[in-house]
Write an enzyme that holds these catalytic residues in place. Sequence first.
Site, short mmCIF file in Angstrom:
data_model
loop_
_atom_site.label_atom_id
_atom_site.label_comp_id
_atom_site.label_asym_id
_atom_site.label_seq_id
_atom_site.Cartn_x
_atom_site.Cartn_y
_atom_site.Cartn_z
N LEU A 267 63.74 59.01 -33.90
CA LEU A 267 63.28 58.51 -32.61
C LEU A 267 64.30 58.72 -31.50
CD1 LEU A 267 61.60 55.15 -33.73
CD2 LEU A 267 60.48 57.32 -33.19
N GLY B 243 71.94 57.37 -29.84
CA GLY B 243 72.65 56.69 -28.77
C GLY B 243 74.14 56.69 -29.01
N VAL C 1 68.26 56.08 -34.25
CA VAL C 1 67.10 55.27 -34.59
C VAL C 1 66.07 56.19 -35.23
CG1 VAL C 1 65.30 53.71 -33.76
CG2 VAL C 1 67.53 53.76 -32.62
N ASP D 52 73.37 45.58 -20.58
CA ASP D 52 72.98 46.99 -20.56
C ASP D 52 71.47 47.12 -20.36
OD1 ASP D 52 73.41 49.71 -20.61
OD2 ASP D 52 73.33 49.88 -22.79
#
Length: 357
Positions: free
Chosen positions: A23, A26, A31, A145
């Site tokens: 997916l 980061g 993910v 964030d």
Amino acid sequence: MRRYRKKPKIDHNKPEMKFVKSLGKGTYGSVDLFSYTKHDGSTLYNAVKISDSKHHNSIDRELKVLSKLRGRPGIVQPCGNSLLQETDSNGEKVYKMAIEYAAGGNLTDFIRVNRRLSDPVIKDFTRMILQGLVSVHEHGYVHCDLKPENLLLFPRHDQDARFYSYEIKISDFGLTIKAGEESVCWETKSPFVGTPLYMSPESVRDGSAVEKPLDLWSLGCIVLEMCVGKHPWLGSSVDDVKSRLLCGKAPEIPETVACDAREFVEKCFARKAEERGSASELLLHPFLNGERKVDGGGGGVRRRVGLRVRKPPSRFEDIAKKIFSSKSSKFKRVSNKPLKMKILPARPLRSNFVPIQ
């Protein structure tokens, strides 16, 4: 005498986990999407965050925060109470955390596909984000964030009513800390908390204690982006953004932004953090309540805005007969002329995410 190893028992009640696709990646890991086939044949989907041992503290902190926010509105939900420790193909230790899967993707991609969002959708999304921030701030946390990429969309579809909508939830609590504490993310080369395009003036002050209004500035950037379809500070470098914030400047609000939305964003962009108010107070802002129907007690609840889908008729002839069956003289004059009709179905907001079947 030859000994045989006893075969391990198979737990047929335990779901079988299969990798579906990646997916995204980061700063602190990746993910992936996994499917779970239960013994009754049903299939469930979960997103699994994977982090190496170097960033163990971040994913461990995130799970602790999500566990305390479990069941609260506007917050992505964890699946399980602990991290799963495994070894990757290189023999390195990794940690996994399962969360609910957002089939609608994130707000960044949603804005990229749809450009400027409609006012009802912007207000509804903003309201849901604030409800999530109320949950975060009531527990004494600061997200640190908040950005469209960390806002996940969950499609909600009512087939009987031919009606669907999106529920939006806050995710990625890897930088979250308690209000009043100094962030562990301060660095000499990049002395700020969060993502540069959405950071607040106080985020660029090295060593400053982090307070809740920091998230409200980020919210203002998100609302502005939904209104204009572009990132705040577009085209500016990190150093440029930092210097402008230190000079007391905020992202420019175009004249095309509606008056009530402009006032809301300006409230979020207040130079003094205490003048931004709180997430609970912003929920009462006229920008979010102008269309709300309130009863005598003042506690009316606005229905969530959805995207209504109207299917085109299967036979255009049936519609033509219904419209032109009148015996009016106006229709008689043109009855000997061929009739041409073009029916366009309602156009819903687009998303490039296709739900898993």
